[in-house]
Design a protein around this motif. Structure first.
Motif, PDB file in Angstrom:
ATOM      1  N   VAL A   1      -7.286  17.779 -10.518  1.00 10.59           N
ATOM      2  CA  VAL A   1      -7.033  18.917  -9.635  1.00 10.59           C
ATOM      3  C   VAL A   1      -7.355  20.190 -10.395  1.00 10.59           C
ATOM      4  O   VAL A   1      -6.875  20.385 -11.521  1.00 10.59           O
ATOM      5  CB  VAL A   1      -5.570  18.936  -9.152  1.00 10.59           C
ATOM      6  N   ASN A   2      -8.203  21.018  -9.793  1.00 14.07           N
ATOM      7  CA  ASN A   2      -8.677  22.232 -10.463  1.00 14.07           C
ATOM      8  C   ASN A   2      -9.232  21.910 -11.857  1.00 14.07           C
ATOM      9  O   ASN A   2      -9.063  22.670 -12.810  1.00 14.07           O
ATOM     10  CB  ASN A   2      -7.562  23.272 -10.572  1.00 14.07           C
ATOM     11  N   GLY A   3      -9.858  20.727 -11.970  1.00 14.38           N
ATOM     12  CA  GLY A   3     -10.487  20.315 -13.221  1.00 14.38           C
ATOM     13  C   GLY A   3      -9.566  19.660 -14.219  1.00 14.38           C
ATOM     14  O   GLY A   3     -10.029  19.205 -15.272  1.00 14.38           O
ATOM     15  N   GLN A   4      -8.262  19.555 -13.928  1.00 18.27           N
ATOM     16  CA  GLN A   4      -7.295  18.974 -14.848  1.00 18.27           C
ATOM     17  C   GLN A   4      -6.816  17.613 -14.339  1.00 18.27           C
ATOM     18  O   GLN A   4      -6.517  17.449 -13.154  1.00 18.27           O
ATOM     19  CB  GLN A   4      -6.089  19.905 -15.019  1.00 18.27           C
ATOM     20  N   SER A   5      -6.714  16.624 -15.230  1.00 19.19           N
ATOM     21  CA  SER A   5      -6.277  15.280 -14.858  1.00 19.19           C
ATOM     22  C   SER A   5      -4.781  15.245 -14.575  1.00 19.19           C
ATOM     23  O   SER A   5      -3.992  15.915 -15.261  1.00 19.19           O
ATOM     24  CB  SER A   5      -6.601  14.284 -15.979  1.00 19.19           C
ATOM     25  N   LEU A   6      -4.404  14.466 -13.572  1.00 17.01           N
ATOM     26  CA  LEU A   6      -2.999  14.238 -13.247  1.00 17.01           C
ATOM     27  C   LEU A   6      -2.625  12.819 -13.646  1.00 17.01           C
ATOM     28  O   LEU A   6      -3.296  11.861 -13.261  1.00 17.01           O
ATOM     29  CB  LEU A   6      -2.757  14.426 -11.747  1.00 17.01           C
ATOM     30  N   ALA A   7      -1.551  12.674 -14.390  1.00 18.76           N
ATOM     31  CA  ALA A   7      -1.128  11.354 -14.863  1.00 18.76           C
ATOM     32  C   ALA A   7      -0.580  10.507 -13.722  1.00 18.76           C
ATOM     33  O   ALA A   7      -0.124  11.013 -12.700  1.00 18.76           O
ATOM     34  CB  ALA A   7      -0.068  11.518 -15.954  1.00 18.76           C
ATOM     35  N   ASP A   8      -0.623   9.191 -13.909  1.00 16.05           N
ATOM     36  CA  ASP A   8      -0.031   8.218 -12.975  1.00 16.05           C
ATOM     37  C   ASP A   8      -0.617   8.323 -11.574  1.00 16.05           C
ATOM     38  O   ASP A   8       0.107   8.240 -10.579  1.00 16.05           O
ATOM     39  CB  ASP A   8       1.489   8.398 -12.911  1.00 16.05           C
ATOM     40  N   THR A   9      -1.931   8.469 -11.470  1.00 13.75           N
ATOM     41  CA  THR A   9      -2.570   8.563 -10.158  1.00 13.75           C
ATOM     42  C   THR A   9      -3.569   7.430  -9.902  1.00 13.75           C
ATOM     43  O   THR A   9      -4.277   7.447  -8.905  1.00 13.75           O
ATOM     44  CB  THR A   9      -3.302   9.909 -10.010  1.00 13.75           C
ATOM     45  N   GLN A  10      -3.623   6.455 -10.787  1.00 17.14           N
ATOM     46  CA  GLN A  10      -4.608   5.387 -10.625  1.00 17.14           C
ATOM     47  C   GLN A  10      -4.127   4.356  -9.602  1.00 17.14           C
ATOM     48  O   GLN A  10      -2.983   3.892  -9.646  1.00 17.14           O
ATOM     49  CB  GLN A  10      -4.900   4.720 -11.958  1.00 17.14           C
ATOM     50  N   GLU A  11      -5.014   3.985  -8.689  1.00 16.46           N
ATOM     51  CA  GLU A  11      -4.694   3.053  -7.613  1.00 16.46           C
ATOM     52  C   GLU A  11      -5.098   1.622  -7.980  1.00 16.46           C
ATOM     53  O   GLU A  11      -6.041   1.404  -8.743  1.00 16.46           O
ATOM     54  CB  GLU A  11      -5.410   3.469  -6.325  1.00 16.46           C
ATOM     55  N   ARG A  12      -4.386   0.659  -7.381  1.00 16.27           N
ATOM     56  CA  ARG A  12      -4.682  -0.757  -7.601  1.00 16.27           C
ATOM     57  C   ARG A  12      -4.209  -1.550  -6.406  1.00 16.27           C
ATOM     58  O   ARG A  12      -3.197  -1.221  -5.778  1.00 16.27           O
ATOM     59  CB  ARG A  12      -3.974  -1.266  -8.861  1.00 16.27           C
ATOM     60  N   VAL A  13      -4.936  -2.632  -6.078  1.00 12.85           N
ATOM     61  CA  VAL A  13      -4.492  -3.549  -5.031  1.00 12.85           C
ATOM     62  C   VAL A  13      -5.298  -4.835  -5.125  1.00 12.85           C
ATOM     63  O   VAL A  13      -6.428  -4.854  -5.619  1.00 12.85           O
ATOM     64  CB  VAL A  13      -4.640  -2.924  -3.619  1.00 12.85           C
ATOM     65  N   ILE A  14      -4.700  -5.928  -4.649  1.00 17.53           N
ATOM     66  CA  ILE A  14      -5.353  -7.232  -4.541  1.00 17.53           C
ATOM     67  C   ILE A  14      -5.150  -7.730  -3.117  1.00 17.53           C
ATOM     68  O   ILE A  14      -4.058  -7.584  -2.546  1.00 17.53           O
ATOM     69  CB  ILE A  14      -4.761  -8.248  -5.537  1.00 17.53           C
ATOM     70  N   GLY A  15      -6.183  -8.322  -2.517  1.00 19.20           N
ATOM     71  CA  GLY A  15      -6.077  -8.928  -1.192  1.00 19.20           C
ATOM     72  C   GLY A  15      -6.704 -10.310  -1.207  1.00 19.20           C
ATOM     73  O   GLY A  15      -7.671 -10.556  -1.931  1.00 19.20           O
ATOM     74  N   TYR A  16      -6.163 -11.227  -0.388  1.00 22.67           N
ATOM     75  CA  TYR A  16      -6.688 -12.593  -0.366  1.00 22.67           C
ATOM     76  C   TYR A  16      -6.392 -13.224   0.995  1.00 22.67           C
ATOM     77  O   TYR A  16      -5.452 -12.820   1.691  1.00 22.67           O
ATOM     78  CB  TYR A  16      -6.057 -13.439  -1.481  1.00 22.67           C
ATOM     79  N   GLY A  17      -7.200 -14.229   1.352  1.00 22.56           N
ATOM     80  CA  GLY A  17      -6.947 -14.918   2.614  1.00 22.56           C
ATOM     81  C   GLY A  17      -8.098 -15.817   3.043  1.00 22.56           C
ATOM     82  O   GLY A  17      -9.139 -15.895   2.378  1.00 22.56           O
ATOM     83  N   PRO A  18      -7.938 -16.501   4.188  1.00 21.06           N
ATOM     84  CA  PRO A  18      -8.940 -17.454   4.668  1.00 21.06           C
ATOM     85  C   PRO A  18     -10.070 -16.765   5.422  1.00 21.06           C
ATOM     86  O   PRO A  18      -9.957 -15.604   5.835  1.00 21.06           O
ATOM     87  CB  PRO A  18      -8.128 -18.344   5.614  1.00 21.06           C
ATOM     88  N   GLY A  19     -11.158 -17.512   5.605  1.00 21.15           N
ATOM     89  CA  GLY A  19     -12.284 -16.980   6.363  1.00 21.15           C
ATOM     90  C   GLY A  19     -13.102 -18.083   6.995  1.00 21.15           C
ATOM     91  O   GLY A  19     -13.036 -19.255   6.590  1.00 21.15           O
ATOM     92  N   VAL A  20     -13.886 -17.700   7.995  1.00 21.08           N
ATOM     93  CA  VAL A  20     -14.769 -18.634   8.689  1.00 21.08           C
ATOM     94  C   VAL A  20     -16.057 -17.896   9.030  1.00 21.08           C
ATOM     95  O   VAL A  20     -16.045 -16.697   9.318  1.00 21.08           O
ATOM     96  CB  VAL A  20     -14.094 -19.191   9.966  1.00 21.08           C
ATOM     97  N   MET A  21     -17.170 -18.621   8.997  1.00 23.26           N
ATOM     98  CA  MET A  21     -18.464 -18.047   9.346  1.00 23.26           C
ATOM     99  C   MET A  21     -19.227 -19.036  10.201  1.00 23.26           C
ATOM    100  O   MET A  21     -19.298 -20.230   9.882  1.00 23.26           O
ATOM    101  CB  MET A  21     -19.269 -17.707   8.090  1.00 23.26           C
ATOM    102  N   TYR A  22     -19.807 -18.549  11.317  1.00 27.08           N
ATOM    103  CA  TYR A  22     -20.600 -19.402  12.197  1.00 27.08           C
ATOM    104  C   TYR A  22     -21.986 -18.789  12.373  1.00 27.08           C
ATOM    105  O   TYR A  22     -22.110 -17.596  12.690  1.00 27.08           O
ATOM    106  CB  TYR A  22     -19.934 -19.563  13.567  1.00 27.08           C
ATOM    107  N   SER A  23     -23.010 -19.598  12.161  1.00 23.99           N
ATOM    108  CA  SER A  23     -24.398 -19.167  12.314  1.00 23.99           C
ATOM    109  C   SER A  23     -24.954 -19.737  13.616  1.00 23.99           C
ATOM    110  O   SER A  23     -25.144 -20.953  13.745  1.00 23.99           O
ATOM    111  CB  SER A  23     -25.236 -19.642  11.126  1.00 23.99           C
ATOM    112  N   PHE A  24     -25.206 -18.855  14.586  1.00 24.68           N
ATOM    113  CA  PHE A  24     -25.785 -19.282  15.845  1.00 24.68           C
ATOM    114  C   PHE A  24     -27.245 -19.680  15.661  1.00 24.68           C
ATOM    115  O   PHE A  24     -27.764 -20.552  16.355  1.00 24.68           O
ATOM    116  CB  PHE A  24     -25.678 -18.159  16.875  1.00 24.68           C
TER     117      PHE A  24
END
Length: 323
Positions: free
Chosen positions: A266-289
């Protein structure tokens, strides 16, 4: 690069500040789980023009701080439905052994809500409309062949996000980031067996400066007036494995991971404790016509979030090859 989440604006940040959160939730929209099965392979229908359309509803009721703890925002909920249209051209022209290609991505926000039980007075109002367009260039290499068919294929791409989307610094949620971003990725697919593939797409994201934030956006950090801010750099990855039950039908699992690597400035200065993180997971399906038309559906549950929301998302993706 495909947009799947939305930058949270001044109204929501004010609520997070009052709840004791660090000045985070600043990363722009990025590809979290939109791409998956057989991702590094060349288009099955060969060179030409492709249209890819994505709808990815997302809902979350958990707002996490820098330690992964829920912020004290009871009965709060965020819900968004982005719609992304992407046009990809795969040519026959070669450079460095790969085939050259280009793409144009046009994101939009169909619907958005921030339910705080107080008519938006805590989390702020939302804005729908067009997001920031993306231009990209890529190199796609042909598969390495083995005795039973393809063994490995990969692609590299460089994307430029232009700050032309809808943006209102007073809104709690807005489709545009009002900043230029540059992102590079590498994608690869391995054929463990002819019916079984493992794919990955690894990104590195650099964000430019937003020169028009809400002046009071970072007041809790002692910054009396914010003239600019710059979201941190980030690494993120999509992973997927699938098995072909039939030549048309694939079933499997997919995941994504995000880690911001530098703090917000902010205004060229770093702010501590601002780093983001996340994990996502799950099933999937794909169909080729056919070789020209494909439909996929994935569902993700998020965990391990830091400095961002934690929820669930579905991804519906349609691919069409224009002959």
């Amino acid at each position: 690069m495909i947009f799947t989440t939305l930058r949270l604006g001044a109204g929501l940040l004010a609520a997070l500040i009052s709840a004791g959160a660090a000045q985070a939730y600043e990363l722009p929209s990025i590809n979290l789980g939109l791409t998956g099965f057989v991702d590094g392979a060349p288009p099955p229908a060969g060179p030409g023009l492709y249209w890819m359309s994505y709808v990815q509803p997302y809902q979350a009721s958990h707002f996490k701080d820098a330690k992964g703890q829920d912020l004290p925002l009871p009965n709060s909920d965020i819900s968004v439905t982005p719609w992304v249209n992407q046009f990809v051209y795969q040519s026959d022209a070669r450079w460095l052994g790969g085939k050259l290609g280009g793409m144009l991505l046009l994101p939009s926000l169909l619907s958005a809500s921030l339910d705080d039980g107080a008519g938006g007075t805590i989390l702020g109002q939302t804005q729908t409309g067009m997001g920031d367009p993306v231009l990209g260039a890529f190199l796609q290499w042909d598969p390495v062949m083995g005795a039973q068919g393809p063994v490995f294929a990969h692609r590299v791409e460089l994307d430029l996000t232009l700050p032309w989307g809808s943006y209102d610094k007073s809104k709690g949620l807005t489709p545009g980031a009002h900043a230029t971003s540059v992102e590079a990725y590498w994608s690869g697919t391995w054929w463990v067996k002819p019916e079984w593939t493992v794919s990955s797409r690894v990104f590195y994201l650099w964000n430019g400066v937003n020169g028009d934030p809400s002046p009071t956006r970072f007041a809790s950090s002692g910054i009396t007036e914010a003239h600019s801010f710059q979201a941190g750099q980030a690494v993120h990855m999509n992973l997927a494995t699938d098995y072909a039950i039939t030549p048309q039908l694939r079933l499997g699992l997919a995941a994504y991971w995000l880690q911001q690597t530098t703090d917000t400035k902010v205004n060229g200065q770093s702010l501590a404790d601002t780093q983001e993180r996340v994990i996502g997971y799950g099933p999937g399906v794909m169909y080729s016509f056919s070789a020209d038309d494909h439909l996929s559906l994935n569902y993700y549950t998020e965990t391990g979030a830091r400095n961002r929301t934690e929820g669930e998302r579905a991804t519906l993706r349609f691919i069409h090859h224009f002959r």
